[in-house]
Design a protein around this motif. Structure first.
Motif, PDB file in Angstrom:
ATOM      1  N   UNK A   1       8.519  -5.547  13.667  1.00 36.99           N
ATOM      2  CA  UNK A   1       8.564  -6.697  14.568  1.00 36.99           C
ATOM      3  C   UNK A   1       8.973  -6.277  15.975  1.00 36.99           C
ATOM      4  N   UNK A   2       9.981  -5.409  16.061  1.00 40.75           N
ATOM      5  CA  UNK A   2      10.452  -4.932  17.367  1.00 40.75           C
ATOM      6  C   UNK A   2       9.353  -4.139  18.073  1.00 40.75           C
ATOM      7  N   UNK A   3       8.686  -3.250  17.353  1.00 41.38           N
ATOM      8  CA  UNK A   3       7.613  -2.461  17.948  1.00 41.38           C
ATOM      9  C   UNK A   3       6.457  -3.345  18.422  1.00 41.38           C
ATOM     10  N   UNK A   4       6.164  -4.413  17.663  1.00 41.47           N
ATOM     11  CA  UNK A   4       5.076  -5.310  18.057  1.00 41.47           C
ATOM     12  C   UNK A   4       5.397  -6.011  19.374  1.00 41.47           C
ATOM     13  N   UNK A   5       6.647  -6.381  19.558  1.00 39.92           N
ATOM     14  CA  UNK A   5       7.047  -7.053  20.798  1.00 39.92           C
ATOM     15  C   UNK A   5       6.974  -6.101  21.985  1.00 39.92           C
ATOM     16  N   UNK A   6       7.046  -4.815  21.714  1.00 45.36           N
ATOM     17  CA  UNK A   6       6.956  -3.801  22.765  1.00 45.36           C
ATOM     18  C   UNK A   6       5.531  -3.282  22.947  1.00 45.36           C
ATOM     19  N   UNK A   7       4.600  -3.805  22.135  1.00 39.57           N
ATOM     20  CA  UNK A   7       3.206  -3.392  22.237  1.00 39.57           C
ATOM     21  C   UNK A   7       2.941  -1.985  21.752  1.00 39.57           C
TER      22      UNK A   7
ATOM     23  N   UNK B   1       1.613  -0.488  19.135  1.00 40.79           N
ATOM     24  CA  UNK B   1       0.813  -0.711  17.936  1.00 40.79           C
ATOM     25  C   UNK B   1       0.536   0.574  17.169  1.00 40.79           C
ATOM     26  N   UNK B   2       0.308   1.665  17.878  1.00 38.20           N
ATOM     27  CA  UNK B   2       0.005   2.925  17.208  1.00 38.20           C
ATOM     28  C   UNK B   2       1.190   3.405  16.382  1.00 38.20           C
ATOM     29  N   UNK B   3       2.386   3.233  16.924  1.00 43.34           N
ATOM     30  CA  UNK B   3       3.588   3.633  16.191  1.00 43.34           C
ATOM     31  C   UNK B   3       3.796   2.767  14.957  1.00 43.34           C
ATOM     32  N   UNK B   4       3.438   1.506  15.042  1.00 44.55           N
ATOM     33  CA  UNK B   4       3.578   0.609  13.895  1.00 44.55           C
ATOM     34  C   UNK B   4       2.753   1.101  12.718  1.00 44.55           C
ATOM     35  N   UNK B   5       1.495   1.440  12.967  1.00 44.07           N
ATOM     36  CA  UNK B   5       0.631   1.911  11.893  1.00 44.07           C
ATOM     37  C   UNK B   5       1.167   3.186  11.270  1.00 44.07           C
ATOM     38  N   UNK B   6       1.841   4.017  12.071  1.00 41.47           N
ATOM     39  CA  UNK B   6       2.404   5.255  11.562  1.00 41.47           C
ATOM     40  C   UNK B   6       3.526   5.050  10.566  1.00 41.47           C
ATOM     41  N   UNK B   7       4.105   3.848  10.542  1.00 42.87           N
ATOM     42  CA  UNK B   7       5.180   3.547   9.591  1.00 42.87           C
ATOM     43  C   UNK B   7       4.647   3.102   8.228  1.00 42.87           C
ATOM     44  N   UNK B   8       3.349   2.864   8.134  1.00 44.25           N
ATOM     45  CA  UNK B   8       2.745   2.428   6.872  1.00 44.25           C
ATOM     46  C   UNK B   8       2.248   3.673   6.140  1.00 44.25           C
ATOM     47  N   UNK B   9       2.984   4.091   5.118  1.00 42.84           N
ATOM     48  CA  UNK B   9       2.614   5.319   4.418  1.00 42.84           C
ATOM     49  C   UNK B   9       1.602   5.039   3.302  1.00 42.84           C
ATOM     50  N   UNK B  10       1.182   6.110   2.630  1.00 46.86           N
ATOM     51  CA  UNK B  10       0.164   5.979   1.590  1.00 46.86           C
ATOM     52  C   UNK B  10       0.617   5.084   0.443  1.00 46.86           C
ATOM     53  N   UNK B  11       1.897   5.159   0.095  1.00 45.62           N
ATOM     54  CA  UNK B  11       2.403   4.333  -1.004  1.00 45.62           C
ATOM     55  C   UNK B  11       2.268   2.858  -0.673  1.00 45.62           C
ATOM     56  N   UNK B  12       2.555   2.493   0.568  1.00 45.59           N
ATOM     57  CA  UNK B  12       2.441   1.086   0.984  1.00 45.59           C
ATOM     58  C   UNK B  12       0.994   0.632   0.951  1.00 45.59           C
ATOM     59  N   UNK B  13       0.087   1.490   1.431  1.00 47.70           N
ATOM     60  CA  UNK B  13      -1.335   1.136   1.392  1.00 47.70           C
ATOM     61  C   UNK B  13      -1.770   0.898  -0.055  1.00 47.70           C
ATOM     62  N   UNK B  14      -1.394   1.792  -0.951  1.00 46.10           N
ATOM     63  CA  UNK B  14      -1.810   1.688  -2.341  1.00 46.10           C
ATOM     64  C   UNK B  14      -1.152   0.513  -3.067  1.00 46.10           C
ATOM     65  N   UNK B  15       0.018   0.086  -2.591  1.00 46.27           N
ATOM     66  CA  UNK B  15       0.751  -0.998  -3.244  1.00 46.27           C
ATOM     67  C   UNK B  15       0.263  -2.368  -2.800  1.00 46.27           C
ATOM     68  N   UNK B  16      -0.037  -2.515  -1.517  1.00 51.01           N
ATOM     69  CA  UNK B  16      -0.392  -3.829  -0.981  1.00 51.01           C
ATOM     70  C   UNK B  16      -1.904  -4.020  -0.932  1.00 51.01           C
ATOM     71  N   UNK B  17      -2.639  -2.972  -0.556  1.00 46.39           N
ATOM     72  CA  UNK B  17      -4.102  -3.047  -0.545  1.00 46.39           C
ATOM     73  C   UNK B  17      -4.654  -2.435  -1.828  1.00 46.39           C
ATOM     74  N   UNK B  18      -5.969  -2.403  -1.942  1.00 51.37           N
ATOM     75  CA  UNK B  18      -6.629  -1.609  -2.978  1.00 51.37           C
ATOM     76  C   UNK B  18      -7.505  -0.604  -2.263  1.00 51.37           C
ATOM     77  N   UNK B  19      -7.634   0.596  -2.821  1.00 46.05           N
ATOM     78  CA  UNK B  19      -8.272   1.680  -2.090  1.00 46.05           C
ATOM     79  C   UNK B  19      -9.006   2.625  -3.027  1.00 46.05           C
ATOM     80  N   UNK B  20     -10.147   3.121  -2.548  1.00 45.33           N
ATOM     81  CA  UNK B  20     -10.909   4.101  -3.325  1.00 45.33           C
ATOM     82  C   UNK B  20     -12.384   3.781  -3.311  1.00 45.33           C
ATOM     83  N   UNK B  21     -13.112   4.337  -4.244  1.00 44.73           N
ATOM     84  CA  UNK B  21     -14.525   3.996  -4.395  1.00 44.73           C
ATOM     85  C   UNK B  21     -14.633   2.536  -4.824  1.00 44.73           C
TER      86      UNK B  21
END
Length: 333
Positions: free
Chosen positions: A262-268, A270-290
């Protein structure tokens, strides 16, 4: 499992794209409140036979229930009974500052909006006097000149998009269905969503459906999948910066990430925000693969609990071939 896909783009492309998606094996299309109108593309997509149509979701608070009822009635008529009206509350900043409308008591306001829309549709369908008197909306006048009369395809279902337990429980009490928000996880769905639905449905025999939405990162090569995963990281960072989505992070043990995003978003930043989302988070919240792997993950997360699946491919060029393979895999046993 039926699959619905986001009908993105402007109204000028909606009819053609709806036909393409149907040829790919998709069962339905949905729209949400992005850069284009949420209803008009569905009117054009209604020309495609056998394609289910849904707003997932239209913002309820900036609109009068009478406007929502008219849009739902006409789309039900145009589609021959294939429309679902999905409503959402949004967050305070967007309702007040983007829509210039009023945001307060979201659960109570949404309940009253749904009941008002249902009362209007019921009055048109049966000819009974309109008499909705709620805390936020009062609808007591419907002269015959302003009633479209009974819809030959019946009244369209009204569904609520919800994440928190109070909104979810209320949806189960008054709506025709629940739209599970895409920023979710198997654990949150199992431990928080389903118990809230059960609580709201206790003792009710009224028909009710659960439709889930998943953020999908898919492709037919490692390179395509990695490109999709990066786009998903960007989206998850955006969602995660919003306090309303903290419960999903909380149940997975990542609650401290939300204020940082939230703090990073208010500072604009955005690139740093995405860097905080690791592979485990992607696999847990989204679905990924073929496509086949994504279908298996969707089935593991939601199978047996949902009537259909909305698939959202955010910010990356998913191929028609991948969509067709995903649809085929979800249709399989």
């Amino acid at each position: 499992m039926p699959i619905d896909v986001w009908l993105n783009g402007s109204a000028t492309q909606a009819g053609e794209r709806a036909a393409e998606l149907r040829r790919l094996g998709v069962d339905g299309v949905f729209t949400f409140e992005g850069p284009h109108d949420v209803f008009l593309p569905l009117a054009l997509a209604s020309r495609e036979p056998d394609l289910a149509l849904m707003t997932n979701v239209a913002m309820a608070f900036p609109r009068s229930p009478i406007h929502l009822a008219h849009a739902a009635y006409d789309l039900q008529l145009l589609s021959g009974g294939r429309f679902r009206l999905g409503l959402g509350s949004q967050i305070k900043a967007h309702i007040e500052r983007r829509y210039g409308s009023t945001w307060s008591q979201p659960v109570e306001r949404m309940r009253d909006t749904v009941l008002a829309v249902q009362a209007i549709l019921h009055s048109w369908q049966t000819g009974e006097r309109l008499d909705h008197r709620g805390p936020f909306w009062q609808h007591t006048l419907m002269p015959p000149q302003f009633s479209p009369g009974p819809n030959p395809y019946g009244t369209p279902p009204v569904l609520i998009g919800a994440l928190g337990p109070r909104m979810t429980e209320m949806a189960a009490q008054v709506a025709d269905g629940l739209l599970v928000m895409p920023f979710n996880s198997a654990r949150h769905f199992r431990e928080r969503t389903l118990p809230a639905v059960a609580k709201g449905r206790a003792g009710s025999e009224r028909p009710f459906e659960i439709i889930a939405e998943a953020i999908v990162a898919t492709g037919n090569s490692d390179q395509e999948i990695e490109l999709a995963r990066q786009a998903v990281r960007n989206l998850l960072a955006f969602y995660g910066s919003t306090p309303a989505y903290r419960p999903v992070l909380e149940v997975e043990g990542w609650a401290d990430l939300q204020p940082e995003l939230n703090l990073l978003s208010k500072q604009g930043r955005w690139q740093e925000m995405a860097g905080l989302i690791d592979d485990t988070m992607v696999d847990t919240i989204a679905v990924s693969g073929t496509p086949a792997e994504c279908a298996g993950q969707i089935r593991d997360r939601f199978g047996g609990h949902v009537s259909r699946m909305c698939c959202y491919f955010p910010g990356y060029p998913v191929s028609d071939a991948a969509i067709a393979e995903l649809a085929e895999a979800l249709h399989g046993n």
